[in-house]
Design an enzyme around this catalytic site. Sequence first.
Site, PDB file in Angstrom:
ATOM      1  N   HIS A  47       1.473  -1.689  -0.294  1.00  0.00           N
ATOM      2  CA  HIS A  47       1.767  -0.916   0.865  1.00  0.00           C
ATOM      3  C   HIS A  47       2.309   0.680   0.212  1.00  0.00           C
ATOM      4  O   HIS A  47       3.281   0.464  -0.414  1.00  0.00           O
ATOM      5  CB  HIS A  47       2.911  -1.196   1.843  1.00  0.00           C
ATOM      6  CG  HIS A  47       2.999  -0.320   2.922  1.00  0.00           C
ATOM      7  ND1 HIS A  47       2.345  -0.110   4.148  1.00  0.00           N
ATOM      8  CD2 HIS A  47       4.015   0.741   3.187  1.00  0.00           C
ATOM      9  CE1 HIS A  47       2.653   0.892   5.029  1.00  0.00           C
ATOM     10  NE2 HIS A  47       3.832   1.249   4.169  1.00  0.00           N
ATOM     11  N   HIS A  97      -5.489   4.947   3.060  1.00  0.00           N
ATOM     12  CA  HIS A  97      -6.832   4.432   2.972  1.00  0.00           C
ATOM     13  C   HIS A  97      -8.020   5.496   2.908  1.00  0.00           C
ATOM     14  O   HIS A  97      -7.397   6.587   3.192  1.00  0.00           O
ATOM     15  CB  HIS A  97      -6.961   3.724   4.541  1.00  0.00           C
ATOM     16  CG  HIS A  97      -6.559   4.639   5.582  1.00  0.00           C
ATOM     17  ND1 HIS A  97      -5.253   4.910   6.193  1.00  0.00           N
ATOM     18  CD2 HIS A  97      -7.177   5.623   6.580  1.00  0.00           C
ATOM     19  CE1 HIS A  97      -5.281   5.793   7.068  1.00  0.00           C
ATOM     20  NE2 HIS A  97      -6.454   6.163   7.256  1.00  0.00           N
TER      21      HIS A  97
END
Length: 111
Positions: A47, A97
Site C-alpha cells: 500500500h 494505480h
Amino acid sequence: MSEDCIFCKIAKKEIPTEFVYEDENVVSFRDLNPQAPVHVLVIPKEHYSSIREVTDKEVFAHLMYGVQKTAEKLNLKEFRTVINTGAAAGQTVFHIHVHVLAGRDLLWPPG
Ligand code: DGP
C-alpha cells in the site's frame, strides 16, 4: 495493508476479483467504471496512497512491468497509461494505480 483500502482488499483477494495479470509485486484487474472499451488498473500489492508516498523506487519498476505484462496479456499494441495524483487531479482511490486504457481514440490532448 491499509485497513479500509479497497485496492488492498482486492490485492489480498479478500474481494474476489478476476486478475488480468498477477506477480509477486503487482496485480491488474478491470476498472469498475470503465472509461474505454479496455480499462484496466495496475496496482502494487504493497500500500502506497499515491505516487507521492512511494518510498521504494522499485515499486515504479514493478508497476511499469505490470503495465507491460497486462498489455501483453490483452494483446494491446496501443494504449494510454494514466496516474492520477490527488483529489484535484481526479484520484478517488488512495492506493496508487496505473490506468491502462485502450480500444477507442485516446489521443491527448483531445481534438
Ligand atoms: P482514480 O480516479 O484515478 O482514483 O481511479 C480509481 C478507479 O478505480 C476508478 O476508475 C474506479 C475504480 N474503482 C473504484 N473502486 C473499484 C472497485 O472496487 N473495483 C474495481 N475493479 N474498480 C474500482
